[in-house]
Structure formats: C-alpha cells, structure tokens
Design a protein around this motif. Structure first.
Motif, PDB file in Angstrom:
ATOM      1  N   ARG A  87      12.471   2.340  -8.055  1.00  0.00           N
ATOM      2  CA  ARG A  87      11.768   2.001  -6.798  1.00  0.00           C
ATOM      3  C   ARG A  87      10.262   2.161  -6.992  1.00  0.00           C
ATOM      4  O   ARG A  87       9.462   1.456  -6.395  1.00  0.00           O
ATOM      5  CB  ARG A  87      12.241   2.907  -5.669  1.00  0.00           C
ATOM      6  N   ARG A  88       9.895   3.160  -7.847  1.00  0.00           N
ATOM      7  CA  ARG A  88       8.469   3.442  -8.054  1.00  0.00           C
ATOM      8  C   ARG A  88       7.735   2.262  -8.699  1.00  0.00           C
ATOM      9  O   ARG A  88       6.525   2.139  -8.559  1.00  0.00           O
ATOM     10  CB  ARG A  88       8.300   4.676  -8.936  1.00  0.00           C
ATOM     11  N   ASP A  89       8.486   1.389  -9.422  1.00  0.00           N
ATOM     12  CA  ASP A  89       7.854   0.218 -10.047  1.00  0.00           C
ATOM     13  C   ASP A  89       7.299  -0.757  -9.007  1.00  0.00           C
ATOM     14  O   ASP A  89       6.523  -1.642  -9.343  1.00  0.00           O
ATOM     15  CB  ASP A  89       8.862  -0.542 -10.934  1.00  0.00           C
ATOM     16  N   LEU A  90       7.720  -0.602  -7.749  1.00  0.00           N
ATOM     17  CA  LEU A  90       7.278  -1.516  -6.690  1.00  0.00           C
ATOM     18  C   LEU A  90       5.974  -1.064  -6.050  1.00  0.00           C
ATOM     19  O   LEU A  90       5.443  -1.735  -5.163  1.00  0.00           O
ATOM     20  CB  LEU A  90       8.359  -1.596  -5.593  1.00  0.00           C
ATOM     21  N   PHE A  91       5.457   0.105  -6.505  1.00  0.00           N
ATOM     22  CA  PHE A  91       4.349   0.749  -5.790  1.00  0.00           C
ATOM     23  C   PHE A  91       3.180  -0.200  -5.495  1.00  0.00           C
ATOM     24  O   PHE A  91       2.807  -0.391  -4.340  1.00  0.00           O
ATOM     25  CB  PHE A  91       3.858   1.992  -6.554  1.00  0.00           C
ATOM     26  N   VAL A  92       2.587  -0.779  -6.523  1.00  0.00           N
ATOM     27  CA  VAL A  92       1.351  -1.535  -6.302  1.00  0.00           C
ATOM     28  C   VAL A  92       1.590  -2.756  -5.401  1.00  0.00           C
ATOM     29  O   VAL A  92       0.870  -2.954  -4.410  1.00  0.00           O
ATOM     30  CB  VAL A  92       0.693  -1.956  -7.641  1.00  0.00           C
ATOM     31  N   ASP A  93       2.613  -3.533  -5.726  1.00  0.00           N
ATOM     32  CA  ASP A  93       2.873  -4.747  -4.932  1.00  0.00           C
ATOM     33  C   ASP A  93       3.104  -4.400  -3.465  1.00  0.00           C
ATOM     34  O   ASP A  93       2.536  -5.028  -2.566  1.00  0.00           O
ATOM     35  CB  ASP A  93       4.124  -5.468  -5.458  1.00  0.00           C
ATOM     36  N   ASN A  94       3.941  -3.407  -3.225  1.00  0.00           N
ATOM     37  CA  ASN A  94       4.290  -3.097  -1.838  1.00  0.00           C
ATOM     38  C   ASN A  94       3.180  -2.328  -1.115  1.00  0.00           C
ATOM     39  O   ASN A  94       3.018  -2.466   0.097  1.00  0.00           O
ATOM     40  CB  ASN A  94       5.640  -2.364  -1.777  1.00  0.00           C
ATOM     41  N   ALA A  95       2.407  -1.546  -1.867  1.00  0.00           N
ATOM     42  CA  ALA A  95       1.296  -0.818  -1.227  1.00  0.00           C
ATOM     43  C   ALA A  95       0.251  -1.801  -0.695  1.00  0.00           C
ATOM     44  O   ALA A  95      -0.331  -1.582   0.376  1.00  0.00           O
ATOM     45  CB  ALA A  95       0.657   0.155  -2.212  1.00  0.00           C
ATOM     46  N   LYS A  96       0.026  -2.890  -1.425  1.00  0.00           N
ATOM     47  CA  LYS A  96      -0.956  -3.887  -0.952  1.00  0.00           C
ATOM     48  C   LYS A  96      -0.515  -4.439   0.408  1.00  0.00           C
ATOM     49  O   LYS A  96      -1.344  -4.645   1.307  1.00  0.00           O
ATOM     50  CB  LYS A  96      -1.085  -5.020  -1.968  1.00  0.00           C
ATOM     51  N   ILE A  97       0.770  -4.682   0.553  1.00  0.00           N
ATOM     52  CA  ILE A  97       1.295  -5.182   1.840  1.00  0.00           C
ATOM     53  C   ILE A  97       1.081  -4.124   2.926  1.00  0.00           C
ATOM     54  O   ILE A  97       0.642  -4.430   4.043  1.00  0.00           O
ATOM     55  CB  ILE A  97       2.803  -5.531   1.703  1.00  0.00           C
ATOM     56  N   GLN A  98       1.339  -2.864   2.589  1.00  0.00           N
ATOM     57  CA  GLN A  98       1.216  -1.793   3.608  1.00  0.00           C
ATOM     58  C   GLN A  98      -0.239  -1.619   4.047  1.00  0.00           C
ATOM     59  O   GLN A  98      -0.512  -1.354   5.216  1.00  0.00           O
ATOM     60  CB  GLN A  98       1.776  -0.451   3.091  1.00  0.00           C
ATOM     61  N   ILE A  99      -1.164  -1.762   3.094  1.00  0.00           N
ATOM     62  CA  ILE A  99      -2.580  -1.598   3.448  1.00  0.00           C
ATOM     63  C   ILE A  99      -3.004  -2.701   4.424  1.00  0.00           C
ATOM     64  O   ILE A  99      -3.694  -2.450   5.411  1.00  0.00           O
ATOM     65  CB  ILE A  99      -3.459  -1.592   2.178  1.00  0.00           C
ATOM     66  N   ASP A 100      -2.533  -3.908   4.160  1.00  0.00           N
ATOM     67  CA  ASP A 100      -2.845  -5.025   5.045  1.00  0.00           C
ATOM     68  C   ASP A 100      -2.257  -4.769   6.448  1.00  0.00           C
ATOM     69  O   ASP A 100      -2.954  -4.902   7.464  1.00  0.00           O
ATOM     70  CB  ASP A 100      -2.262  -6.305   4.414  1.00  0.00           C
ATOM     71  N   LEU A 101      -0.996  -4.348   6.495  1.00  0.00           N
ATOM     72  CA  LEU A 101      -0.360  -4.084   7.794  1.00  0.00           C
ATOM     73  C   LEU A 101      -1.024  -2.903   8.503  1.00  0.00           C
ATOM     74  O   LEU A 101      -1.137  -2.883   9.728  1.00  0.00           O
ATOM     75  CB  LEU A 101       1.142  -3.813   7.592  1.00  0.00           C
ATOM     76  N   ALA A 125       5.091   5.258   3.026  1.00  0.00           N
ATOM     77  CA  ALA A 125       4.757   5.913   4.303  1.00  0.00           C
ATOM     78  C   ALA A 125       3.408   6.626   4.172  1.00  0.00           C
ATOM     79  O   ALA A 125       2.559   6.553   5.069  1.00  0.00           O
ATOM     80  CB  ALA A 125       5.850   6.911   4.689  1.00  0.00           C
ATOM     81  N   SER A 126       3.198   7.287   3.021  1.00  0.00           N
ATOM     82  CA  SER A 126       1.924   7.995   2.813  1.00  0.00           C
ATOM     83  C   SER A 126       0.764   7.003   2.743  1.00  0.00           C
ATOM     84  O   SER A 126      -0.303   7.252   3.302  1.00  0.00           O
ATOM     85  CB  SER A 126       1.976   8.821   1.526  1.00  0.00           C
ATOM     86  N   VAL A 127       0.979   5.891   2.054  1.00  0.00           N
ATOM     87  CA  VAL A 127      -0.077   4.866   1.952  1.00  0.00           C
ATOM     88  C   VAL A 127      -0.382   4.301   3.339  1.00  0.00           C
ATOM     89  O   VAL A 127      -1.539   4.200   3.745  1.00  0.00           O
ATOM     90  CB  VAL A 127       0.346   3.721   0.983  1.00  0.00           C
ATOM     91  N   PHE A 128       0.675   3.953   4.079  1.00  0.00           N
ATOM     92  CA  PHE A 128       0.463   3.362   5.406  1.00  0.00           C
ATOM     93  C   PHE A 128      -0.290   4.333   6.305  1.00  0.00           C
ATOM     94  O   PHE A 128      -1.231   3.958   7.015  1.00  0.00           O
ATOM     95  CB  PHE A 128       1.805   2.968   6.052  1.00  0.00           C
ATOM     96  N   MET A 129       0.090   5.600   6.247  1.00  0.00           N
ATOM     97  CA  MET A 129      -0.551   6.600   7.117  1.00  0.00           C
ATOM     98  C   MET A 129      -2.003   6.835   6.702  1.00  0.00           C
ATOM     99  O   MET A 129      -2.885   6.993   7.539  1.00  0.00           O
ATOM    100  CB  MET A 129       0.241   7.902   7.073  1.00  0.00           C
ATOM    101  N   ARG A 130      -2.257   6.843   5.390  1.00  0.00           N
ATOM    102  CA  ARG A 130      -3.608   7.050   4.873  1.00  0.00           C
ATOM    103  C   ARG A 130      -4.560   5.963   5.389  1.00  0.00           C
ATOM    104  O   ARG A 130      -5.692   6.229   5.781  1.00  0.00           O
ATOM    105  CB  ARG A 130      -3.556   7.009   3.340  1.00  0.00           C
ATOM    106  N   PHE A 131      -4.057   4.706   5.384  1.00  0.00           N
ATOM    107  CA  PHE A 131      -4.938   3.592   5.752  1.00  0.00           C
ATOM    108  C   PHE A 131      -4.923   3.271   7.249  1.00  0.00           C
ATOM    109  O   PHE A 131      -5.832   2.616   7.740  1.00  0.00           O
ATOM    110  CB  PHE A 131      -4.591   2.347   4.925  1.00  0.00           C
ATOM    111  N   SER A 132      -3.873   3.701   7.970  1.00  0.00           N
ATOM    112  CA  SER A 132      -3.796   3.379   9.407  1.00  0.00           C
ATOM    113  C   SER A 132      -4.175   4.561  10.285  1.00  0.00           C
ATOM    114  O   SER A 132      -4.515   4.386  11.452  1.00  0.00           O
ATOM    115  CB  SER A 132      -2.368   2.966   9.780  1.00  0.00           C
ATOM    116  N   LYS A 133      -4.051   5.771   9.727  1.00  0.00           N
ATOM    117  CA  LYS A 133      -4.253   7.020  10.503  1.00  0.00           C
ATOM    118  C   LYS A 133      -3.256   7.127  11.653  1.00  0.00           C
ATOM    119  O   LYS A 133      -3.515   7.795  12.661  1.00  0.00           O
ATOM    120  CB  LYS A 133      -5.683   7.113  11.066  1.00  0.00           C
TER     121      LYS A 133
END
Ligand code: NAD
Ligand code: MLT
Length: 305
Positions: A87-101, A125-133
């Motif tokens: 699952r960790r191999d998906l980090f970069v691709d999926n994190a970019k989507i989360q940052i946008d959302l 979840a950590s990425v989304f929270m970091r960028f969305s607060k």
C-alpha cells in the motif's frame, strides 16, 4: 445527515450502498473525476433504493462545487495497489490527490469530519490533515480487527460473536494484534488456541487482502461493511470501541495510528492507556516505524510537488 463520497470506484460504491441501506444518511453526494460514473451509479442506487422505498436524496456529480455542506466526507479517491505491491507504494500518487482535495473541499464544507479510505490510508489521513487543517480520521485497523476475529472464529469453530479483541498500529505491514485484548468465549487466546498459532493469525490478517486483490481485483464487501460501521457509530452516536486511526502529534508531525477508541458523535477516549506493557511496547515500535516511513515519504513528496 449529509454524507459525501469522494471517489466512487470499487470501494466507494460498496461503502455508499452500505451506508444508504443502513439508513444512515438523509442526503448523499457521489463525486468522481470519471465522466458520467457518479451519475450512472446514482441511477443504480435509485433502482436498488426503490425496492425498499428509501427516500435518501442522492446526487452523482463530476463537479466539486456540488460537494457542499456535507457533515461527513469519505475519501476513496486514489489508485488501488496491484498484486505484489505494498500500500505504501501508492504514497506519492495518492498524496497528490489528497493535497488537491485538501485545498478544495474545506471551503465548501465547514465543520465536516473527513474519513480517509484511500491507501496508504493512515498516511493519507495525515497528509490530508496537514494540508487541510481539518479533523481527519483513518479507517485504520477496523478492517484488520474484523479479519482477525473472523479467522479465529472459523479456525476454532466458535461463533464470531464469541471472539473479541483488536488489531492496532498501521493498516498494513505494521499492524499489531493486541493479544491481551483477544478473548474467545471470554478466555485468553492462548488457553483455547488448539494449535492455532498467533503467527498464523497475524499472517492471515496481513496477507488475505493481497490474495483477494489477486483474484477479485480489489477488496470491497469486507472493508465497505466495516467502514460503514464507523459511519454508523458516528451518526448514531453509538459509543462503540473501534480500532480507527485518529491524529496524534509525534515528534514534529501529525500522524495517524490505530488504537481501540470510543467512536460516537465525539471520538475518544482511547483505551491505549490501559493496555499491558507487552502490547504497548509493540505499539510504540509500530508508531516509531510508521513515523520514520511517513517522514521519508513526506520529505520526498515535498520535493516533487
Ligand atoms: P478504484 O480504481 O476502483 O476507484 C478509485 C476511484 O477514485 C476511481 O473511480 C477514480 O476515478 C477515482 N479518483 C481518482 N482521482 C480522483 C480525484 N482526484 N477525485 C475524485 N475521484 C478520483 O479503486 P478502489 O478499489 O475503489 O480503491 C480506492 C482506494 O481505496 C485505493 O487507494 C485502495 O487501496 C483504497 N482502499 C482502502 C481500503 C481500506 O480498508 N481503507 C479498502 C479498499 C480500498
Ligand atoms: C484492504 O486492506 O482491503 C485495503 O487496504 C486494500 C488493500 O489491501 O490494498
């Protein structure tokens, strides 16, 4: 209650179906970037809902403008892993989507609670929270918990209602069975194991999703029903103990680690404090490993975005 589903591929569809059929939402928004997919899925749901006379208001849309004033937002947008991948191999691709959302969703949805489903789910979840607060939880090890209980139930031939206990840590490689919490008919696992080893249970929990993906192309009904139960616990204020991952500050970052915690309209308190040292030690090790991998991935991500 208004619930939005961001990403209605395999897992998004099954969660939405389960949530609607448990009567948990008065309004549902289905959003995806694939043209017409949310709209056609809306038709499918309406046909299914007609069998029960359900009047949930459902809209399928390709516009994020329609995702407004939701109380709960589930995020399934992202790539799934293929056989052989972590699952960790998906980090970069999926994190970019989360940052946008994370930039787009909060202004239209004040006060919403975000539930991350896309993998690697705790890190997303950590990425989304970091960028969305915004308060974000991860479905975490609720899935591992039910996989563990179902396996023990089948192997020991006892009803699954007689198996209790939790899996904690990361959803995935670093998941930790909290053996002190595992009871069969109220007895510790070791006393009734009849040759079933702890290692075998742990292996099953970690390997079965990969096997399902290899044959079925993805996991759906299991996680969807379990994730629906998280929504259920929140919406109906059940106060149910579930192993979801909630945010905690560790060193300099917000990270998400699953521990058994009371889930209702409010989330908490956590039962981490009452775990015996043996389980706490393994959990702390898992937190350390998680932080290390998360931090490496995050640093890399911040360089490539
Ligand atoms: P899928 O490919 O069937 O669906 C993903 C959907 O996301 C697609 O419809 C795609 O168009 C959509 N999407 C992509 N980018 C988007 C964006 N920016 N906005 C909105 N939608 C977008 O995959 P799946 O099997 O449904 O899995 C989705 C994710 O959920 C994966 O990361 C998978 O690993 C994860 N998952 C997690 C759990 C869990 O227990 N937490 C369980 C199953 C799947
Ligand atoms: C699961 O555990 O079912 C999901 O995280 C999907 C996966 O295994 O990649």
């Amino acid at each position: 209650v208004k619930i939005a589903f961001i990403g209605v591929g395999k897992i998004g569809q099954t969660i939405a179906y389960s949530v609607i059929f448990d009567g948990l939402a008065s309004e549902v928004i289905l959003y995806d970037i694939i043209p017409e997919l949310p709209e056609k899925f809306e038709h499918e749901l309406r046909h299914a809902m007609a069998t029960r006379g359900l009047s949930t208001e459902v809209i399928g849309t390709n516009s994020l403008d329609d995702v407004a004033n939701a109380d709960i937002i589930l995020i399934m947008a992202g790539k799934p892993r293929k056989p052989g991948m972590s699952r960790r191999d998906l980090f970069v691709d999926n994190a970019k989507i989360q940052i946008d959302l994370a930039k787009q969703l909060p202004p239209r949805n004040p006060g919403a609670l975000y539930i991350m489903v896309a993998n690697p789910v705790d890190m997303m979840a950590s990425v989304f929270m970091r960028f969305s607060k915004q308060l974000t939880i991860s479905t975490g090890d609720t899935v591992e918990t039910m996989r563990m209980r179902s396996y023990i139930s089948k192997k020991l031939k006892v009803p699954v209602t007689k198996v209790t206990g939790y899996v904690a840590g990361e959803h995935g490689e670093d998941a930790v069975v909290l053996w002190s919490t595992v009871k069969v008919n109220g007895k510790p696992f070791e006393e009734v194991a009849k040759g079933v080893t702890k290692e075998e249970v742990e292996n099953y929990v970690k390997s079965i999703p990969g096997e399902i993906i290899r044959v079925m192309g993805g996991t759906t009904w299991g996680p969807a029903t379990i994730i629906k139960d998280i929504v259920r616990a929140i919406v109906l204020n059940e106060g149910r103990v579930m192993s979801i991952a909630t945010p905690r500050t560790y060193k300099d970052e917000i990270i998400h680690i699953s521990v058994p915690i009371v889930v209702g309209a409010e989330i908490g308190p956590s039962l981490e404090g009452v775990l015996p040292e043996s389980d706490k030690e393994r959990l702390n090790k898992s937190v350390e490993d998680f932080y290390k991998v998360y931090k490496e991935n995050l640093d890399h991500l911040l360089q490539v975005i």
